[in-house]
Each structure stands twice: as C-alpha cells, then as structure tokens.
Design an enzyme around this catalytic site. Structure first.
Site, mmCIF file in Angstrom:
data_model
loop_
_atom_site.group_PDB
_atom_site.id
_atom_site.type_symbol
_atom_site.label_atom_id
_atom_site.label_comp_id
_atom_site.label_asym_id
_atom_site.label_seq_id
_atom_site.Cartn_x
_atom_site.Cartn_y
_atom_site.Cartn_z
ATOM 1 N N SER A 51 67.216 -54.993 32.261
ATOM 2 C CA SER A 51 66.782 -53.949 33.200
ATOM 3 C C SER A 51 66.258 -52.746 32.417
ATOM 4 C CB SER A 51 67.942 -53.576 34.125
ATOM 5 O OG SER A 51 67.473 -52.870 35.235
ATOM 6 N N ASP B 39 65.189 -61.951 41.213
ATOM 7 C CA ASP B 39 65.428 -60.532 40.954
ATOM 8 C C ASP B 39 64.807 -59.683 42.065
ATOM 9 O OD1 ASP B 39 65.524 -57.897 40.022
ATOM 10 O OD2 ASP B 39 65.299 -58.513 37.934
ATOM 11 N N HIS C 266 69.285 -59.995 39.678
ATOM 12 C CA HIS C 266 68.930 -58.953 38.715
ATOM 13 C C HIS C 266 69.901 -58.967 37.530
ATOM 14 C CE1 HIS C 266 67.073 -55.425 37.132
ATOM 15 N NE2 HIS C 266 68.186 -54.737 37.169
#
Ligand SMILES: *[C@@H]1O[C@H](CO)[C@@H](O)[C@H](O)[C@H]1NC(C)=O
Ligand SMILES: *[C@@H]1O[C@H](CO)[C@@H](O)[C@H](O)[C@H]1NC(C)=O
Ligand SMILES: *[C@@H]1O[C@H](CO)[C@@H](O)[C@H](O)[C@H]1NC(C)=O
Ligand SMILES: *[C@@H]1O[C@H](CO)[C@@H](O)[C@H](O)[C@H]1NC(C)=O
Ligand SMILES: *[C@@H]1O[C@H](CO)[C@@H](O)[C@H](O)[C@H]1NC(C)=O
Ligand SMILES: *[C@@H]1O[C@H](CO)[C@@H](O)[C@H](O)[C@H]1NC(C)=O
Ligand SMILES: *[C@@H]1O[C@H](CO)[C@@H](O)[C@H](O)[C@H]1NC(C)=O
Ligand SMILES: [Ca+2]
Length: 525
Positions: free
Chosen positions: A193, A405, A445
């Site tokens: 991320s 995601d 994610h």
C-alpha cells in the site's frame, strides 16, 4: 525453515558463534543488547532504549490510537529492540525502531508504512525479525493516521514521501554493523500500500539502498490515486441520496452479479476472478422498476455503479486513474463507496496541498487535481518508469497486487508495468531479469480475500517459510542464488487450497484435469 545462503561468504556473527558455543548465549546476547545503548553515538540519532525481548513476549506499544496495528505485539524470536528518534530537518523527525534478532542471517530489511502514514508497522518488524532479518521501521515522520502534521511543513511531507525510508536505511545500516560487528550481507525492503509506494520510490530514486524490494499494492501515481479515491463521494453522495448504493448491495447482489458474469471466464466457477481484464461488468440486469435497496437498483443507482467502476479521464481525455477492477466491490462498498469522503484523500488535500484544514472534500474537482499534480509535494507521485539505475545496480524488485483490492486498483499496477516497458523499451522477457510482477487472485488489499492470498507478504498472510511458498524468501533466493520466481504460490484463509499465481503478463487459466482446487489443474497462459 529459512533457506541459508548458498555461498560460504557468510560471516558468522559473534552472537551466532556464542549461541553455538554456549548455553548462556541468550544471557550474553541480552547483556550485549543492554550495553548497546551506550555504544551508539550517531549524529541526529537520540537512542532512548535498547531492550532484550525474549521470544514469546507480548510487548505493549506506544502507538497513536488511529494506528491500525493492535497496541501490543507478540515477539516470536529473541531480539534486541532499539528505540530512537532521528532528526531529519530543523522541523521534522522520525520515531524509529530497530529489531535485531539473535538468529541473524546477515540480512538487513526495512519495513514501510500504510495509509497516510504515522504508524510503525510492528507486525512487519516482528515477522521479518523472526525470519532472521535485522529489521527497521519508522513512524514515517509523524504520529497516527492523519495528515495534520503536513500543515505548513513540507519537511514532514518529504519524510512521508521518501525520506523516512531512506533515513531508516542509512541509520539502520550503521546500527547493524555496530551491533553485529560487521556490515550486513544483503539488504531488503518489504511494504504494501503506502509501503508499496515507498518501495517503488526507493527503486526509482535510491537504487543503491536495497538488493531486493518486495512492493505490494503500491499507492503510487499518488496524486492520481488521491483524486480517484476522493472523487467517489461526489458520485455516490451521502447515505440516503438517490444516487447512493448501500454497502449491502455491493457485498450482496452486485458482487454476485459480477461473479455471474465473469467468474467462469478463467475456466473455473470458484468465486475468484483470475483475469478481471476479461470482465466487462454490466449492472443492467440488476435494474428493477421500483428499485429497492436490498436486491435491485434504480436507473440512477445503476448509473452510479457504472461511473464508480469506470476509469477517470481529465478534460483532455488523458487517463487520470484506471478503473476499479471488478471483483473488489465488497471492500470498495465499505470504503470509498460508503457515502463519506475518503479520509486519506481529504487529509492530503487539506494539509499537504492547501494548508487549509477547512477545505471541503465534497467540492473536489479536476481543478484540484491539476493543482495537486503540478505541486507534487515531496515528489510523492512515485510513478517514474525509468528504473534503469536500479537494474544497473543489479538489484531485484518483486511487485504484487491483489486482484480483489478495493482500495487501490490493481489495474494501476498493470499500467505501471507497461510504463516501465515503454520507458526502458524492454519486453517482459528482459524485465524478468530484475522486475517481476505477480497479480494475486483472491487477495484483497494487501491480504485477506476469497482466494489463495497467503503468499508470505505479512505474518498473517504467510502459510510457509520456504522460497517455494513465501514471497519474501523467494525474493531472497532470487537475490542470493539467482533463482527467480516463475510463480508466486499462495494458500487460502484455511490453508487448504493452494494456487500458483502467474507472472504478468501471463494469467491463470483452469485447464484440468482435476477440480479447480487442484493446483496443477491451472496453467499460466
Ligand atoms: C497481548 O496483550 C494485550 C493486552 O495487553 C492483549 O489484548 C493481547 O491479546 C495479547 N496478545 C497475545 C498474542 O497474547
Ligand atoms: C533460532 O534458530 C534455531 C535454528 O533454526 C531454532 O532452533 C531456534 O528456535 C531459533 N531461536 C529463536 C529464539 O528464534
Ligand atoms: C522522541 O520523539 C517523541 C515524539 O516527538 C517525543 O515525545 C520524545 O520525547 C522523544 N524522545 C527523546 C528521548 O528525544
Ligand atoms: C543531521 O540533520 C541535519 C538537518 O537537521 C542535516 O543537515 C545533517 O546532514 C544531518 N547529519 C547527518 C549525519 O545525517
Ligand atoms: C503550505 O505551507 C508551506 C510552509 O509555509 C509552504 O511552503 C507551502 O507553499 C504552502 N502551500 C500552499 C499551497 O500555500
Ligand atoms: C426487491 O427487488 C427484487 C428483485 O426484483 C424482488 O425480488 C424483491 O421482492 C424486492 N424486495 C422488496 C423489499 O421490494
Ligand atoms: C474455512 O473454514 C471455515 C470453517 O471450517 C469455513 O466456514 C470457510 O468456508 C472456509 N473458507 C474457505 C475459503 O475455504
Ligand atoms: Ca473463476
């Protein structure tokens, strides 16, 4: 267990030698750790604790409440925990920790951050130190999941954009050498991320910092991403608006309709899309005359669904950010589509772009995007396709992105791969020498999801400790033995189903024989 380096160049550390030599090794290690405090004398570094932590200890952390890590961390290997502050300018500093395991393998590793930063990722420190890495992590230059510290302070923004990781490497390298009595052998990075963006930023701008980089679900094309995330609220409106689509619809009827239309396109009806690129989802079958919030959509709601699942272009028709890939609507329905402005984006515009804590996220438009992309505070965009210096340094980058995601579109990772290809004028076979990208089906994610997401990128997302079933150790093997991963294997939540995820631009296709649960019934095509 951990694959040991093949060469004989391994410098046995003093501690490893002591461990082998005497049952009192732990005592020696612990006292070395305690006395280490007085040996550290580095400019800009204020060390305030060097504590021995025995395996099995559950330590309490001093994290801001907005940090998503729990305020405690179980430590599973004997280590020396070093806590310090590091000055990065006259108006900025890092809180930093180094976790140095007794079972050191000669490998250094930097962790990254998440979201808008401000949290040391203790779970990553614990995970990588337990695998024998001398590990460091910082708070990214400010405390907590908020951008308030960016206000009128470009130095805190620079820490967030690139300086925290680079400084952590400079300080961490020196500490490692001082502690173990010799420089590290190889240097690694692990992050997802914002951590994925930080990893790519280092590949682009600090090609000498790491021998191997593991970068997941990168928040790169950062301004473009913040504009994309920030604009959903202007489409959905708040809960109760006639444009709004409830979370239950996204998680229920809409996700089910995506599966109805696209699950079988990879050959197997298994609730997982191996290739969302084949999926041109159309919400029309969900429209009913009166519309109801549980099972079907009004025409207006169907328009919302079409818009939020489409790419964004600027006024000249240039792509700003690709579409949310189909399959991710469960998480997206709880996050960006939830009828509230997306907090990370709001924080960025308020504190990093406008120095105005009253800026209203409901007013976001392309005009704001043009201002922000021009400013690019701290050069946070992190989307340069020229990674030739990294290649020339002989380093390797392993990039992954979950195909479920719902926070950062995996299509943007594919866009970056193409950008690197174009910029360097290289075919995938040439990129393979130093850059490999693996889309991970069934991963949300950075972890979680309906498929084989446990690839070893985090402690919770690890189902194995060999290069064959752990992506971090696969990177180590690539760097140290020259054996590059052709696939990245992962296990599902229950660690019963395994799947080999293909190296982009190949994608997985079910060919049989055997059921879809059979790993060998799939082929990269
Ligand atoms: C660690 O301690 C905290 C509270 O101090 C507790 O909530 C948590 O469950 C503990 N974790 C483990 C793994 O024991
Ligand atoms: C260190 O590594 C050895 C050998 O792999 C293992 O037996 C031992 O449990 C490890 N110790 C710790 C504290 O992790
Ligand atoms: C380290 O920084 C934190 C946060 O700015 C501060 O609260 C603390 O007092 C500092 N500690 C030392 C020893 O400088
Ligand atoms: C210490 O920090 C200052 C900025 O506050 C910087 O100019 C200097 O280069 C730093 N020193 C080292 C050794 O990094
Ligand atoms: C925000 O404040 C900083 C520091 O005063 C300044 O450098 C920056 O240009 C400001 N940004 C805007 C958009 O005014
Ligand atoms: C909502 O629409 C579906 C599909 O048309 C229908 O089966 C269901 O009965 C409706 N529910 C309500 C509460 O109107
Ligand atoms: C995992 O196991 C639980 C309980 O046995 C089951 O409910 C769930 O469906 C399983 N999940 C997967 C992905 O197989
Ligand atoms: Ca499927």
């Amino acid at each position: 267990m951990i694959p040991l380096r093949s060469g004989s160049s391994v410098l046995l550390s003093a501690f490893a030698f002591l461990r082998a030599a005497t049952v009192h090794a732990q005592d020696d290690f612990a006292s070395s750790c305690a006395s280490f405090l007085n040996q550290i004398n580095m400019e800009n570094v204020t060390t305030y604790a060097t504590d021995f932590v025995a395996a099995g200890t559950n330590i309490t952390l001093e994290q801001a409440p907005s940090c998503s890590d729990p305020p405690s961390q179980l430590v599973s290997t004997d280590l020396c925990r070093i806590r310090m502050n590091v000055t990065t300018s006259e108006r900025s500093e890092l809180r930093m920790e180094a976790w140095f395991p007794q079972n050191y393998t000669g490998r250094f590793l930097s962790t990254g951050n998440g979201g808008i930063g401000g949290c040391i990722q203790y779970s990553d420190l614990a995970y990588t130190s337990s695998l024998g890495f001398a590990t460091v992590g910082t708070n990214d230059g400010h405390e907590g999941q908020t951008g308030v510290a960016f206000l009128n302070n470009p130095d805190v923004i620079a820490d967030y954009a690139w300086r925290s990781v680079h400084t952590g490497v400079v300080v961490g390298n020196e500490l490692t050498e001082l502690f173990y009595g010799a420089p590290h052998d190889k240097s690694y990075y692990l992050g997802c991320s914002t951590g994925g963006r930080q990893g790519w930023k280092m590949v682009q701008d600090f090609p000498e910092d790491f021998d191997g980089v593991l970068a997941g679900a990168p928040a790169f094309a950062f301004t473009q991403l913040q504009y994309w995330s920030g604009s959903f609220y202007t489409v959905t409106g708040p809960e109760g608006a006639d444009t709004f689509v409830p979370m239950e619809m996204w998680a229920g009827a809409i996700h089910q309709e995506v599966l109805n239309q696209c699950d079988a396109l990879d050959g197997a009806t298994d609730n997982v899309l191996e290739n969302p690129d084949l999926c041109n989802f159309d919400p029309t079958p969900l429209i009913c005359a009166d519309g109801n919030t549980t099972d079907c959509l009004t025409e207006t709601q169907a328009d919302t669904v079409r818009t939020v699942l489409s790419p964004i272009y600027d006024e000249n028709g240039e792509l700003v950010y690709p579409r949310m890939q189909p399959g991710a609507e469960v998480l997206a329905g709880m996050a960006q589509f939830s009828g509230q402005p997306f907090s990370y984006s709001t924080n960025w515009w308020r504190y990093a772009i406008y120095n105005d804590s009253t800026w209203d996220p409901a007013t976001i438009s392309l005009a704001d995007y043009y201002i922000a992309i021009e400013m690019d505070p701290g050069t946070v965009e992190s989307f340069s396709g020229d990674i030739s210096a990294f290649k020339e340094a002989g380093s390797k980058v392993l990039h992954y992105h979950g195909l479920m995601d719902g926070l950062i579109s995996s299509d943007n990772s594919k866009r970056y791969y193409s950008l690197v290809q174009e910029t360097l004028g290289m075919e995938p076979a040439e990129l393979d020498e130093f850059y490999r990208f693996f889309p991970i089906s069934g991963m949300s994610h950075c972890g979680g999801g309906d498929g084989a997401y446990k690839i070893g990128n985090t402690a919770d997302g690890a189902a194995g400790t060999s290069a064959d079933d752990n992506v971090l150790l696969a990177l180590v093997q690539w760097v140290e033995e020259g054996v590059a991963p052709e696939v990245v294997r992962g296990a599902d939540a229950n660690e019963t189903l395994w799947r080999a995820h293909c190296k982009w631009p190949k994608t997985n296709k079910y060919v049989g024989p055997g059921t879809y649960e059979d790993e060998s019934a799939w082929q990269c095509a």
